[in-house]
Design a protein around this motif. Structure first.
Motif, PDB file in Angstrom:
ATOM      1  N   LEU A   1     -52.609  -9.818 -71.510  1.00  0.00           N
ATOM      2  CA  LEU A   1     -53.242 -10.258 -70.329  1.00  0.00           C
ATOM      3  C   LEU A   1     -52.415 -10.295 -69.155  1.00  0.00           C
ATOM      4  N   ALA A   2     -51.388 -10.904 -69.543  1.00  0.00           N
ATOM      5  CA  ALA A   2     -49.996 -11.151 -68.426  1.00  0.00           C
ATOM      6  C   ALA A   2     -49.363  -9.400 -68.128  1.00  0.00           C
ATOM      7  N   ALA A   3     -49.324  -8.727 -69.260  1.00  0.00           N
ATOM      8  CA  ALA A   3     -48.781  -7.386 -69.090  1.00  0.00           C
ATOM      9  C   ALA A   3     -49.548  -6.598 -68.471  1.00  0.00           C
ATOM     10  N   TYR A   4     -50.863  -6.535 -68.779  1.00  0.00           N
ATOM     11  CA  TYR A   4     -51.991  -5.908 -67.965  1.00  0.00           C
ATOM     12  C   TYR A   4     -51.995  -6.108 -66.302  1.00  0.00           C
ATOM     13  N   VAL A   5     -51.910  -7.459 -66.174  1.00  0.00           N
ATOM     14  CA  VAL A   5     -51.719  -7.766 -64.649  1.00  0.00           C
ATOM     15  C   VAL A   5     -50.428  -7.421 -64.194  1.00  0.00           C
ATOM     16  N   GLY A   6     -49.287  -7.495 -64.771  1.00  0.00           N
ATOM     17  CA  GLY A   6     -47.889  -7.104 -64.418  1.00  0.00           C
ATOM     18  C   GLY A   6     -48.022  -5.551 -63.981  1.00  0.00           C
ATOM     19  N   LEU A   7     -48.592  -4.738 -64.925  1.00  0.00           N
ATOM     20  CA  LEU A   7     -48.719  -3.363 -64.629  1.00  0.00           C
ATOM     21  C   LEU A   7     -49.588  -3.014 -63.458  1.00  0.00           C
ATOM     22  N   VAL A   8     -50.548  -3.787 -63.477  1.00  0.00           N
ATOM     23  CA  VAL A   8     -51.610  -3.330 -62.024  1.00  0.00           C
ATOM     24  C   VAL A   8     -50.687  -4.073 -60.943  1.00  0.00           C
ATOM     25  N   SER A   9     -49.870  -4.954 -61.082  1.00  0.00           N
ATOM     26  CA  SER A   9     -49.247  -5.690 -59.848  1.00  0.00           C
ATOM     27  C   SER A   9     -48.023  -4.587 -59.416  1.00  0.00           C
TER      28      SER A   9
ATOM     29  N   ARG B   1     -47.799   3.476 -56.786  1.00  0.00           N
ATOM     30  CA  ARG B   1     -47.383   3.864 -55.493  1.00  0.00           C
ATOM     31  C   ARG B   1     -45.986   3.526 -55.349  1.00  0.00           C
ATOM     32  N   GLY B   2     -45.009   4.612 -54.675  1.00  0.00           N
ATOM     33  CA  GLY B   2     -43.804   4.459 -54.540  1.00  0.00           C
ATOM     34  C   GLY B   2     -42.897   4.628 -55.765  1.00  0.00           C
ATOM     35  N   ASP B   3     -41.682   4.039 -55.604  1.00  0.00           N
ATOM     36  CA  ASP B   3     -40.715   4.212 -56.786  1.00  0.00           C
ATOM     37  C   ASP B   3     -40.737   3.225 -57.665  1.00  0.00           C
ATOM     38  N   THR B   4     -41.610   2.154 -57.508  1.00  0.00           N
ATOM     39  CA  THR B   4     -41.634   1.021 -58.570  1.00  0.00           C
ATOM     40  C   THR B   4     -41.998   1.323 -60.038  1.00  0.00           C
ATOM     41  N   GLY B   5     -42.840   2.067 -60.032  1.00  0.00           N
ATOM     42  CA  GLY B   5     -43.223   2.258 -61.492  1.00  0.00           C
ATOM     43  C   GLY B   5     -43.073   3.672 -61.849  1.00  0.00           C
ATOM     44  N   ILE B   6     -43.062   3.932 -63.426  1.00  0.00           N
ATOM     45  CA  ILE B   6     -43.063   5.416 -63.821  1.00  0.00           C
ATOM     46  C   ILE B   6     -44.429   5.896 -63.858  1.00  0.00           C
TER      47      ILE B   6
ATOM     48  N   GLY C   1     -48.717  -1.336 -59.161  1.00  0.00           N
ATOM     49  CA  GLY C   1     -49.460  -0.301 -58.629  1.00  0.00           C
ATOM     50  C   GLY C   1     -50.234   0.696 -59.538  1.00  0.00           C
ATOM     51  N   TYR C   2     -50.096   0.318 -60.698  1.00  0.00           N
ATOM     52  CA  TYR C   2     -50.926   1.027 -61.502  1.00  0.00           C
ATOM     53  C   TYR C   2     -52.298   0.841 -61.318  1.00  0.00           C
ATOM     54  N   ARG C   3     -53.246   1.887 -61.275  1.00  0.00           N
ATOM     55  CA  ARG C   3     -54.516   2.084 -60.761  1.00  0.00           C
ATOM     56  C   ARG C   3     -55.339   2.012 -62.265  1.00  0.00           C
ATOM     57  N   SER C   4     -55.943   0.980 -62.914  1.00  0.00           N
ATOM     58  CA  SER C   4     -56.555   1.169 -64.218  1.00  0.00           C
ATOM     59  C   SER C   4     -58.065   1.691 -64.079  1.00  0.00           C
ATOM     60  N   SER C   5     -58.472   2.632 -64.609  1.00  0.00           N
ATOM     61  CA  SER C   5     -59.924   3.299 -64.462  1.00  0.00           C
ATOM     62  C   SER C   5     -60.393   3.181 -65.907  1.00  0.00           C
ATOM     63  N   MET C   6     -60.101   2.243 -66.722  1.00  0.00           N
ATOM     64  CA  MET C   6     -60.731   1.620 -67.908  1.00  0.00           C
ATOM     65  C   MET C   6     -61.778   1.728 -68.094  1.00  0.00           C
TER      66      MET C   6
ATOM     67  N   ALA D   1     -42.069  -0.701 -67.478  1.00  0.00           N
ATOM     68  CA  ALA D   1     -42.358   0.505 -66.422  1.00  0.00           C
ATOM     69  C   ALA D   1     -41.474   0.430 -65.112  1.00  0.00           C
ATOM     70  N   THR D   2     -40.172  -0.113 -65.431  1.00  0.00           N
ATOM     71  CA  THR D   2     -39.315   0.304 -64.284  1.00  0.00           C
ATOM     72  C   THR D   2     -37.947   0.483 -65.306  1.00  0.00           C
ATOM     73  N   ASP D   3     -36.752   0.422 -64.557  1.00  0.00           N
ATOM     74  CA  ASP D   3     -35.676   0.740 -65.006  1.00  0.00           C
ATOM     75  C   ASP D   3     -34.893  -0.168 -65.919  1.00  0.00           C
ATOM     76  N   LEU D   4     -35.403  -1.357 -66.087  1.00  0.00           N
ATOM     77  CA  LEU D   4     -34.866  -2.452 -66.910  1.00  0.00           C
ATOM     78  C   LEU D   4     -34.556  -1.994 -68.239  1.00  0.00           C
TER      79      LEU D   4
END
Length: 473
Positions: free
Chosen positions: A288-296, A93-98, A298-303, A237-240
C-alpha cells in the motif's frame, strides 16, 4: 526527455503521420534500409508522455508488436515540450518519475528468474535464522542483502498505477511463493541446528533480543514498513539505486519469516503467531505504501476505470477477482490482529510506568518492557510480559513488584498475563557533602617534609609538636 524510435510500415505511414501532426507531436521520419518497406519515426517527447504517444499510435492502427525503442535523451530542442508535458498526464508530471514502460521494465528487472528467486529466498532465510540464533544484527543485515523480494513486492504497486493487471497477479503469486519457500527454508535450517546440537534444545528462543524484536507488531515496526514501501517506490521510479529498494523491503520481510520458522521448530506458538502477523502486516503495508508513493510522484492510476470498462466473465477475470479478495482478507486480518496487540502493548506500557512511578519504587529506574504477542488467548496460552529495571545493590529486594504489576495489568486489560521482572544491580558511590572532607593535598611529598622538619625542631627546642587549627598535620 525520451526518444521513441518506432518502425512504421508503408501501409500505416499516412495514418501515423496524420495522427502525430494532429497531436502536435514533432517527429522525423527516416527511411528503413532493411528489406521491409517502411520508415523509422524518431519522436522526442517528455518522460511522462511516452505511454500516451505510443497509445495514440496504436489507436491509429499501428501494430503494438512493431519494432519500438525508448531511450533517454540528455538534450533535445523541441519547441512544444511544455505543451506536451501538460497534454499527456498519464505518466508522472515533470521529471520526477520515469515513464510507464521504464518503470515496468525496472520492476521486472528486480525480480530474477524463478529458479534464482526461489534459491535466494531460501538462502536469505537460512542466513537470517543463523543471525537470529547468534543474536547478531550484522548477519541479519546480510540476509536482507541476499533477499530477492523487492521485485515481487513492488511490482504489484507498479502494475496498479500503470493498469497492468497481469503484473499485479504475477506479483501477488510471486510474493506467496517466496514467503512459503522462505518459511520452509527457515524451518529446515532451524530443525537442522536443533537436531545436530549446534544450538541447545533448552534454549529459550523468545528471550533472544533479535528474535524478540520480530515477534510483536507495534507502532515502530509499522513505521518501518511504511518507510520501506515509500523508499522502494521512490528508488524504483527515480534515479536512486534500485538496490536501496531491495534492502528496504527485505528489512521488513526476511527476519520475520525466519523468526516464524524458528518458532515452529522450538514449539513456540506465540512466537509463530506474532512473527506471522508481523510478516503479513509488513507485506500489506509495503504494498500500500509503495502504491501511495508512486501516486505521490505523479503517476495517474486508472486501474479501477480499466477494470470497470473491460470487465468480462472469464478465467482471467476470476483470477484477478480472487487475488483482490485474498488481498482484502489479508488486509482485514492483519489490521485486526495488529491493532489489538498494539492496544494491549500500549496499555501494558502505561501500567508498568504507573507502578514504577509510585513512591515505593522511587529508587528503581525502568530500563525496558517487552510484551509477548497477544493472541487474545486464542491458542490457550498466557501472554508474558518482561519488565527490566535497574537498582542499586543496597536497595530493597522488591519481592512483590512482579505480583503488583501482574495484578495491575490483568485488571486493566482483562487478560491473564505472566510478569517477569529482571533486575540490573549496580553499585553506587556518591561524593560527600561540601566541607565534610578535607581537601586533597596537591603536594604530598612537600607536606610530609615540612611535617618532619617541624617535628625535629620541636624535639631540639623541647617544644611539643602541636598542629595549628588551620593546618593539616
Amino acid at each position: 526527455m525520451r526518444l521513441i524510435e518506432i518502425f512504421v510500415p508503408d501501409d500505416d505511414l499516412a495514418t501515423v503521420e496524420e495522427t502525430l501532426t494532429e497531436a502536435n507531436v514533432e517527429h522525423v521520419l527516416v527511411d528503413e534500409a532493411g528489406p521491409r518497406g517502411g520508415v523509422v519515426a524518431h519522436i522526442p517527447v517528455p518522460s511522462g508522455g511516452v505511454d500516451a504517444v505510443l497509445e495514440t499510435l496504436y489507436d491509429a492502427g499501428l501494430d503494438e508488436s512493431t519494432y519500438t525503442v525508448v531511450s533517454e535523451l540528455s538534450d533535445a530542442t523541441v519547441s512544444n515540450v511544455d505543451e506536451l508535458s501538460e497534454q499527456y498526464v498519464e505518466g508522472p508530471r515533470g521529471d520526477t518519475g520515469i515513464s510507464h514502460p521504464e518503470i515496468r521494465e525496472r520492476a521486472r528487472d528486480l525480480k530474477p528468474a524463478t529458479a534464482t528467486y526461489v534459491a535466494f529466498a531460501v538462502f536469505s532465510a537460512v542466513v537470517a535464522v543463523g543471525g537470529l540464533l547468534l543474536n547478531s544484527a550484522i548477519v541479519i543485515v546480510g540476509a536482507m542483502v541476499i533477499a530477492p523480494f523487492a521485485g515481487s513486492t513492488l511490482s504489484a504497486s507498479v502494475g496498479a498505477v500503470i493498469s497492468d493487471r497481469e503484473m499485479v497477479v504475477d506479483s501477488f503469486s510471486s510474493q506467496a511463493i517466496g514467503l512459503v519457500v522462505a518459511l520452509a527454508g527457515a524451518v529446515v535450517m532451524s530443525f537442522f541446528l536443533l537436531r545436530t546440537g549446534f544450538v541447545p534444545p533448552s534454549l529459550v528462543v523468545s528471550r533472544l533480543d533479535q528474535v524478540g524484536a520480530f515477534t510483536t507488531p507495534n507502532v515502530l515496526t509499522l513505521v518501518i514498513a511504511i518507510a520501506a514501501g515509500f523508499a522502494g517506490a521512490f528508488a524504483l521510479a527515480t534515479d536512486l539505486p534500485v538496490s536501496i529498494a531491495g534492502v528496504a523491503v527485505a528489512a521488513a520481510i526476511v527476519p520475520a519469516a525466519a523468526t516464524a520458522g524458528i518458532g515452529v521448530v522450538w514449539g513456540q506458538p506465540l512466537v509463530v503467531a506474532g512473527a506471522l502477523v508481523l510478516l503479513l502486516m509488513n507485506i500489506v503495508v509495503i504494498n500500500l505504501a509503495a502504491y501511495v508513493g508512486l501516486v505521490s510522484l505523479g503517476y495517474r492510476s486508472s486501474m479501477v476505470r480499466s477494470v470497470r470498462e473491460n470487465v468480462s466473465v472469464s478465467l482471467r477475470t476470476g483470477a484477478y477477482t480472487l487475488v483482490l479478495v485474498l488481498f482484502a482478507v489479508a488486509v482485514v486480518v492483519t489490521v485486526g490482529a495488529t491493532a489489538q496487540h498494539i492496544a494491549f502493548e500500549q496499555q501494558v506500557n502505561q501500567d508498568v510506568q504507573s507502578v514504577v512511578n509510585q513512591e515505593a519504587y522511587d529508587s528503581l529506574e525502568l530500563v525496558g518492557v517487552k510484551t509477548e504477542y497477544s493472541d487474545m488467548n486464542a491458542l490457550g496460552r498466557v501472554e508474558s510480559v518482561t519488565v527490566t529495571v535497574s537498582r542499586s545493590s543496597s536497595d530493597a529486594e522488591y519481592d512483590a513488584l512482579a505480583e503488583t504489576l501482574r495484578t495491575r495489568i490483568t485488571d486493566d486489560t482483562g487478560r491473564p498475563v505472566t510478569v517477569n521482572v529482571r533486575f540490573i544491580d549496580y553499585q553506587q558511590s556518591r561524593p560527600s557533602a561540601a566541607g565534610t572532607s578535607p581537601p586533597l593535598d596537591p603536594y604530598p611529598r612537600l607536606t610530609q617534609e615540612v611535617r618532619e622538619l617541624r617535628t625535629g625542631l620541636g624535639r631540639r627546642l623541647g617544644v611539643p609538636s602541636v598542629c595549628p587549627a588551620d593546618v593539616r598535620c
